[in-house]
Write a protein that holds these residues in place. Structure first.
Motif, PDB file in Angstrom:
ATOM      1  N   SER A   1       0.831  -1.207   0.000  1.00 29.99           N
ATOM      2  CA  SER A   1       0.000   0.000   0.000  1.00 29.99           C
ATOM      3  C   SER A   1       0.865   1.255   0.000  1.00 29.99           C
ATOM      4  O   SER A   1       2.050   1.218   0.360  1.00 29.99           O
ATOM      5  CB  SER A   1      -0.925   0.006   1.217  1.00 29.99           C
ATOM      6  OG  SER A   1      -1.768  -1.132   1.209  1.00 29.99           O
ATOM      7  N   SER A   2       0.253   2.363  -0.387  1.00 33.37           N
ATOM      8  CA  SER A   2       0.983   3.629  -0.456  1.00 33.37           C
ATOM      9  C   SER A   2       1.314   4.175   0.922  1.00 33.37           C
ATOM     10  O   SER A   2       2.225   4.979   1.077  1.00 33.37           O
ATOM     11  CB  SER A   2       0.168   4.663  -1.241  1.00 33.37           C
ATOM     12  OG  SER A   2      -1.107   4.848  -0.643  1.00 33.37           O
ATOM     13  N   SER A   3       0.539   3.783   1.955  1.00 33.26           N
ATOM     14  CA  SER A   3       0.798   4.226   3.325  1.00 33.26           C
ATOM     15  C   SER A   3       0.200   3.221   4.298  1.00 33.26           C
ATOM     16  O   SER A   3      -0.678   2.425   3.943  1.00 33.26           O
ATOM     17  CB  SER A   3       0.195   5.614   3.579  1.00 33.26           C
ATOM     18  OG  SER A   3      -1.224   5.554   3.528  1.00 33.26           O
ATOM     19  N   ILE A   4       0.675   3.264   5.542  1.00 31.93           N
ATOM     20  CA  ILE A   4       0.151   2.364   6.566  1.00 31.93           C
ATOM     21  C   ILE A   4      -1.311   2.674   6.837  1.00 31.93           C
ATOM     22  O   ILE A   4      -2.131   1.770   7.038  1.00 31.93           O
ATOM     23  CB  ILE A   4       0.978   2.495   7.872  1.00 31.93           C
ATOM     24  CG1 ILE A   4       2.409   2.017   7.630  1.00 31.93           C
ATOM     25  CG2 ILE A   4       0.331   1.700   9.001  1.00 31.93           C
ATOM     26  CD1 ILE A   4       3.316   2.142   8.837  1.00 31.93           C
ATOM     27  N   GLU A   5      -1.653   3.972   6.826  1.00 25.41           N
ATOM     28  CA  GLU A   5      -3.044   4.366   7.065  1.00 25.41           C
ATOM     29  C   GLU A   5      -3.981   3.769   6.022  1.00 25.41           C
ATOM     30  O   GLU A   5      -5.048   3.242   6.344  1.00 25.41           O
ATOM     31  CB  GLU A   5      -3.170   5.901   7.064  1.00 25.41           C
ATOM     32  CG  GLU A   5      -2.468   6.612   8.206  1.00 25.41           C
ATOM     33  CD  GLU A   5      -0.983   6.802   7.962  1.00 25.41           C
ATOM     34  OE1 GLU A   5      -0.505   6.402   6.878  1.00 25.41           O
ATOM     35  OE2 GLU A   5      -0.295   7.333   8.854  1.00 25.41           O
ATOM     36  N   THR A   6      -3.563   3.843   4.764  1.00 21.38           N
ATOM     37  CA  THR A   6      -4.370   3.278   3.675  1.00 21.38           C
ATOM     38  C   THR A   6      -4.506   1.770   3.830  1.00 21.38           C
ATOM     39  O   THR A   6      -5.588   1.207   3.629  1.00 21.38           O
ATOM     40  CB  THR A   6      -3.727   3.602   2.318  1.00 21.38           C
ATOM     41  OG1 THR A   6      -3.658   5.015   2.150  1.00 21.38           O
ATOM     42  CG2 THR A   6      -4.527   3.005   1.173  1.00 21.38           C
ATOM     43  N   ALA A   7      -3.408   1.114   4.202  1.00 24.02           N
ATOM     44  CA  ALA A   7      -3.426  -0.345   4.363  1.00 24.02           C
ATOM     45  C   ALA A   7      -4.373  -0.767   5.479  1.00 24.02           C
ATOM     46  O   ALA A   7      -5.167  -1.698   5.314  1.00 24.02           O
ATOM     47  CB  ALA A   7      -2.019  -0.846   4.650  1.00 24.02           C
ATOM     48  N   ILE A   8      -4.307  -0.081   6.620  1.00 27.69           N
ATOM     49  CA  ILE A   8      -5.158  -0.435   7.760  1.00 27.69           C
ATOM     50  C   ILE A   8      -6.628  -0.220   7.419  1.00 27.69           C
ATOM     51  O   ILE A   8      -7.483  -1.067   7.716  1.00 27.69           O
ATOM     52  CB  ILE A   8      -4.756   0.393   9.001  1.00 27.69           C
ATOM     53  CG1 ILE A   8      -3.360  -0.029   9.478  1.00 27.69           C
ATOM     54  CG2 ILE A   8      -5.777   0.211  10.131  1.00 27.69           C
ATOM     55  CD1 ILE A   8      -2.799   0.820  10.589  1.00 27.69           C
ATOM     56  N   MET A   9      -6.919   0.916   6.766  1.00 25.41           N
ATOM     57  CA  MET A   9      -8.300   1.194   6.387  1.00 25.41           C
ATOM     58  C   MET A   9      -8.821   0.145   5.407  1.00 25.41           C
ATOM     59  O   MET A   9      -9.934  -0.373   5.548  1.00 25.41           O
ATOM     60  CB  MET A   9      -8.413   2.579   5.750  1.00 25.41           C
ATOM     61  CG  MET A   9      -9.841   2.998   5.413  1.00 25.41           C
ATOM     62  SD  MET A   9      -9.920   4.380   4.259  1.00 25.41           S
ATOM     63  CE  MET A   9      -9.596   3.542   2.704  1.00 25.41           C
ATOM     64  N   SER A  10      -8.002  -0.194   4.419  1.00 22.62           N
ATOM     65  CA  SER A  10      -8.407  -1.173   3.406  1.00 22.62           C
ATOM     66  C   SER A  10      -8.618  -2.550   4.023  1.00 22.62           C
ATOM     67  O   SER A  10      -9.601  -3.230   3.725  1.00 22.62           O
ATOM     68  CB  SER A  10      -7.350  -1.249   2.302  1.00 22.62           C
ATOM     69  OG  SER A  10      -7.181  -0.002   1.669  1.00 22.62           O
ATOM     70  N   LEU A  11      -7.693  -2.960   4.893  1.00 19.30           N
ATOM     71  CA  LEU A  11      -7.802  -4.268   5.527  1.00 19.30           C
ATOM     72  C   LEU A  11      -9.031  -4.357   6.423  1.00 19.30           C
ATOM     73  O   LEU A  11      -9.761  -5.358   6.403  1.00 19.30           O
ATOM     74  CB  LEU A  11      -6.544  -4.562   6.342  1.00 19.30           C
ATOM     75  CG  LEU A  11      -5.347  -5.117   5.577  1.00 19.30           C
ATOM     76  CD1 LEU A  11      -4.110  -5.135   6.461  1.00 19.30           C
ATOM     77  CD2 LEU A  11      -5.631  -6.518   5.059  1.00 19.30           C
ATOM     78  N   ALA A  12      -9.256  -3.311   7.220  1.00 18.63           N
ATOM     79  CA  ALA A  12     -10.413  -3.316   8.122  1.00 18.63           C
ATOM     80  C   ALA A  12     -11.707  -3.429   7.331  1.00 18.63           C
ATOM     81  O   ALA A  12     -12.595  -4.231   7.659  1.00 18.63           O
ATOM     82  CB  ALA A  12     -10.408  -2.039   8.975  1.00 18.63           C
ATOM     83  N   PHE A  13     -11.816  -2.636   6.283  1.00 16.90           N
ATOM     84  CA  PHE A  13     -13.014  -2.652   5.437  1.00 16.90           C
ATOM     85  C   PHE A  13     -13.198  -4.019   4.791  1.00 16.90           C
ATOM     86  O   PHE A  13     -14.307  -4.577   4.771  1.00 16.90           O
ATOM     87  CB  PHE A  13     -12.880  -1.561   4.372  1.00 16.90           C
ATOM     88  CG  PHE A  13     -14.036  -1.483   3.418  1.00 16.90           C
ATOM     89  CD1 PHE A  13     -15.233  -0.898   3.794  1.00 16.90           C
ATOM     90  CD2 PHE A  13     -13.926  -1.999   2.126  1.00 16.90           C
ATOM     91  CE1 PHE A  13     -16.300  -0.828   2.908  1.00 16.90           C
ATOM     92  CE2 PHE A  13     -14.983  -1.935   1.234  1.00 16.90           C
ATOM     93  CZ  PHE A  13     -16.176  -1.337   1.637  1.00 16.90           C
ATOM     94  N   ALA A  14     -12.109  -4.582   4.270  1.00 16.67           N
ATOM     95  CA  ALA A  14     -12.178  -5.867   3.569  1.00 16.67           C
ATOM     96  C   ALA A  14     -12.559  -7.001   4.513  1.00 16.67           C
ATOM     97  O   ALA A  14     -13.389  -7.848   4.175  1.00 16.67           O
ATOM     98  CB  ALA A  14     -10.833  -6.164   2.896  1.00 16.67           C
ATOM     99  N   VAL A  15     -11.960  -7.032   5.699  1.00 15.24           N
ATOM    100  CA  VAL A  15     -12.240  -8.104   6.661  1.00 15.24           C
ATOM    101  C   VAL A  15     -13.688  -8.043   7.138  1.00 15.24           C
ATOM    102  O   VAL A  15     -14.364  -9.070   7.251  1.00 15.24           O
ATOM    103  CB  VAL A  15     -11.267  -8.018   7.857  1.00 15.24           C
ATOM    104  CG1 VAL A  15     -11.705  -8.956   8.973  1.00 15.24           C
ATOM    105  CG2 VAL A  15      -9.851  -8.363   7.411  1.00 15.24           C
ATOM    106  N   ILE A  16     -14.173  -6.831   7.426  1.00 14.93           N
ATOM    107  CA  ILE A  16     -15.569  -6.679   7.876  1.00 14.93           C
ATOM    108  C   ILE A  16     -16.537  -7.185   6.803  1.00 14.93           C
ATOM    109  O   ILE A  16     -17.481  -7.934   7.098  1.00 14.93           O
ATOM    110  CB  ILE A  16     -15.866  -5.201   8.214  1.00 14.93           C
ATOM    111  CG1 ILE A  16     -15.107  -4.797   9.480  1.00 14.93           C
ATOM    112  CG2 ILE A  16     -17.370  -4.986   8.413  1.00 14.93           C
ATOM    113  CD1 ILE A  16     -15.167  -3.317   9.783  1.00 14.93           C
ATOM    114  N   LEU A  17     -16.293  -6.794   5.554  1.00 18.40           N
ATOM    115  CA  LEU A  17     -17.167  -7.251   4.466  1.00 18.40           C
ATOM    116  C   LEU A  17     -17.073  -8.770   4.279  1.00 18.40           C
ATOM    117  O   LEU A  17     -18.083  -9.428   4.016  1.00 18.40           O
ATOM    118  CB  LEU A  17     -16.792  -6.552   3.158  1.00 18.40           C
ATOM    119  CG  LEU A  17     -17.288  -5.121   2.980  1.00 18.40           C
ATOM    120  CD1 LEU A  17     -16.943  -4.620   1.591  1.00 18.40           C
ATOM    121  CD2 LEU A  17     -18.791  -5.016   3.195  1.00 18.40           C
ATOM    122  N   ALA A  18     -15.878  -9.326   4.414  1.00 18.53           N
ATOM    123  CA  ALA A  18     -15.706 -10.769   4.258  1.00 18.53           C
ATOM    124  C   ALA A  18     -16.459 -11.533   5.346  1.00 18.53           C
ATOM    125  O   ALA A  18     -17.078 -12.569   5.072  1.00 18.53           O
ATOM    126  CB  ALA A  18     -14.216 -11.117   4.293  1.00 18.53           C
TER     127      ALA A  18
END
Length: 430
Positions: free
Chosen positions: A317-334
């Motif tokens: 990811s371009s930044s840690i903030e982006t990675a954490i946000m993306s992972l949290a969103f993805a895991v919740i949806l999964a």
């Protein structure tokens, strides 16, 4: 004598006519328009450098860099700045909508700055905002502004909140200039809404305007590195794997998941955010999770797999903030998708095709270890030859067993002597 002089004059006149003819035959050069939009990353700088190389030997009157960006990697913006400032032809920054963060450096590296109505420039604070990074960044901005005759204090105030300019910006605020304010302060050279107006306002002659389209690489990179798109792609990847886990064999879920993750890592590699190290770490994580899936309980492979997948996404990811946000969103949806599929999948005529709803019942020959233990000491009849594995019948239930002493013929009497894990061990009796 007169004839000789006339011959000299004739030659001079012919030469002058030829020179003037060649001069009049020369046309004004073309103006090329290179877009710098979306996030500024490695793909952006490679695209700009490639296009500048392509037009190097052409008849070029000027280059317009059409800018609409929230910023990105300042290291890549520095590369673009160097490429622009090395050109020996007029360069124009046409801020069509916004030039923020790294976009400010690219804008001020041009010979001219033209703002469209409603456009803005500023908000160039770095992330992370450490003293070391900020000092370097402000120095780059000041130096570039001075080289091109811009007000370096205005530019520095766009990045440093500690700078106060009376009547323009207060301490604690970042400077952001709208199109009219930028022009009134002399920061922008003109206000225009299209390429023709830009060139007319700057009094630049040209033959033709030639816009350059972005290539596929930069288009993919721009889409994938968007935080919201990245989160959606990761979510699709995880949901695909959830479907694959709930489905026998390898099918649609696994294919969708792999394609989504390939797009995520591939796009970030094109953008320069990732490398093969992140991809390898992700693959290792998947292998560990597969090992965990076939092993009883939850142990070191599962924990290691989760850590590897999370780290690989952060690295890509371009930044840690982006990675954490993306992972949290993805895991919740999964998780939501898994719950819905398990709850409603078997009841839905469309979803039950992808949900493993098969039940392993005793009457069909399936038994748990706990049930198997109850067969110890019971006698039965072999339905097949045991070589040493085969099938026996006990109390009208078919059981897969292994003989203790090797070959046992069909229709022989046997007795269950012990249970070893999932195996039922039998012995021949008279």
């Amino acid at each position: 004598m007169l004839r000789r002089n006339f011959g000299k004059v004739y030659i001079i006149i012919v030469v002058m006519i030829l020179v003037s003819s060649f001069g009049f035959a020369e046309n004004d050069g073309d103006v090329y328009v290179i877009p710098i939009t979306g996030e500024i990353n490695k793909a952006t700088s490679q695209f700009v450098n490639t296009q500048l190389e392509n037009i190097k030997n052409k008849n070029v009157s000027a280059v317009i860099f059409e800018i609409d960006t929230y910023g990105g990697l300042i290291s890549e913006a520095e590369k673009i700045k160097e490429s622009i400032m090395s050109l020996e032809i007029p360069t124009i920054a046409f801020v069509n909508k916004k030039a923020e963060s790294a976009g400010v450096l690219i804008t001020i590296s041009n010979d001219y700055i033209v703002m469209a109505e409603g456009a803005s420039i500023g908000s160039a604070e770095t992330i992370p905002n450490t003293e070391k990074v900020m000092s370097m960044w402000v120095t780059w901005l000041r130096t570039t502004a001075e080289q091109n005759g811009r007000d370096s204090e205005l530019v520095a105030a766009m990045a440093d909140k500690d700078i106060e300019i009376e009547g323009i910006v207060k301490e604690g605020d970042l400077l952001n200039l709208g199109h009219k304010w930028a022009y009134d302060l002399g920061f922008a050279d003109a206000i225009a809404n299209n390429y023709n107006q830009v060139l007319k306002k700057l009094n630049l002659d040209y033959e033709e305007i030639k816009p350059i389209e972005k290539d596929l690489q930069i288009k993919i990179a721009e889409i994938v590195v968007n935080p919201y798109v990245a989160a959606a792609i990761l979510a699709i990847g995880f949901i695909g794997f959830v479907i694959e886990i709930l489905t026998p064999g390898f099918g649609v879920g696994g294919t969708i998941g792999l394609l989504a993750f390939a797009l995520f890592f591939g796009g970030n590699m094109l953008a320069g955010n990732s490398n093969w190290g992140a991809v390898i770490l992700f693959v290792v994580g998947l292998i560990l999770l597969l090992v965990e899936a076939v092993a009883p309980g939850f142990g070191i492979p599962g924990i290691g797999g989760i850590i590897s997948v999370v780290l690989s996404v952060i690295m890509a990811s371009s930044s840690i903030e982006t990675a954490i946000m993306s992972l949290a969103f993805a895991v919740i949806l999964a998780i939501i998708a898994a719950v819905l599929l398990i709850k409603y999948g078997p009841k839905n005529p469309y979803l039950d095709r992808i949900i493993l709803s098969t039940k392993q019942e005793n009457k069909k020959g399936y038994t748990s270890n706990q049930v198997k233990a109850s067969y110890v000491g019971k006698e039965g009849l072999t339905l097949t030859t045991l070589r040493p594995a085969g099938t026996i019948l006990i109390d009208d239930i078919r059981l897969d067993v292994v003989s203790e002493g090797g070959f046992i013929a069909k229709n022989s009497k046997v007795k269950v002597v012990k249970i070893e894990g999932s195996k039922i061990i039998v012995r021949k009796i008279d």
